[in-house]
Write an enzyme that holds these catalytic residues in place. Sequence first.
Site, PDB file in Angstrom:
ATOM      1  CG  HIS A 149      25.925 -20.277  15.035  1.00 57.17           C
ATOM      2  ND1 HIS A 149      25.942 -19.544  16.767  1.00 57.17           N
ATOM      3  CD2 HIS A 149      26.658 -20.021  14.670  1.00 57.17           C
ATOM      4  CE1 HIS A 149      27.246 -18.775  16.265  1.00 57.17           C
ATOM      5  NE2 HIS A 149      27.666 -19.348  14.927  1.00 57.17           N
ATOM      6  CD  GLU A 150      28.399 -22.535  11.725  1.00 57.14           C
ATOM      7  OE1 GLU A 150      28.772 -21.711  11.146  1.00 57.14           O
ATOM      8  OE2 GLU A 150      28.455 -22.723  13.145  1.00 57.14           O
TER       9      GLU A 150
HETATM   10 CO    CO Z   1      30.176 -18.864  14.695  1.00 53.51          CO
END
Ligand code: CO
Length: 176
Positions: A144-145
């Site tokens: 996600h990051e």
């Molecule tokens: Co985010």
Amino acid sequence: MMIRDIVIYPDKRLKEISKPVEKFDESLHQLLDDMYDTMIAKNGVGLAAIQIGVPLRVLIINTPLDVDSDDPKEQQPKENTLEVINPKILKVGGKTKYQEGCLSVPGYFEEVNRYKDVTIEYQNRYGETFIIEDDAFLAIALQHEIDHLDGKIFVEKLSIVKRKKFEKEWKKRAKK
Ligand code: CO
């Protein structure tokens, strides 16, 4: 240390491709410290630098501990923060789905397809290189990051139907 403003979707900065960190100096450390304070203040478990408007390949993740305390700094102590700079994905494997949220899309949660296992190489705040492998929550959070560093956010991974529904709800909410 300072709590910074979070860049909120659909701000165009979230589409920026972040640049590699070259100097592992005091200003990088300041950025990381501010990111931790901001993440804690907003009840997040991860944050990419672009989410506070800084287009550098820097992200932090802090998985809450199962402690009997309401104090976020006891649930997510600073020393437990994984500080990831210039990550490179070395290996991925398997498939999974995970219910994700994002501080840049507050209040919205949806299931996203992800790899189950991830191996990455990264640098810490001093420029030392490490390799990390995970097949649980951290693997999801890293994907996600790292997406943020490449100008992508999780709502772009939704099916067309879910995405349309999201955009409609989001616009409605923005008017309020
Ligand atoms: Co985010």
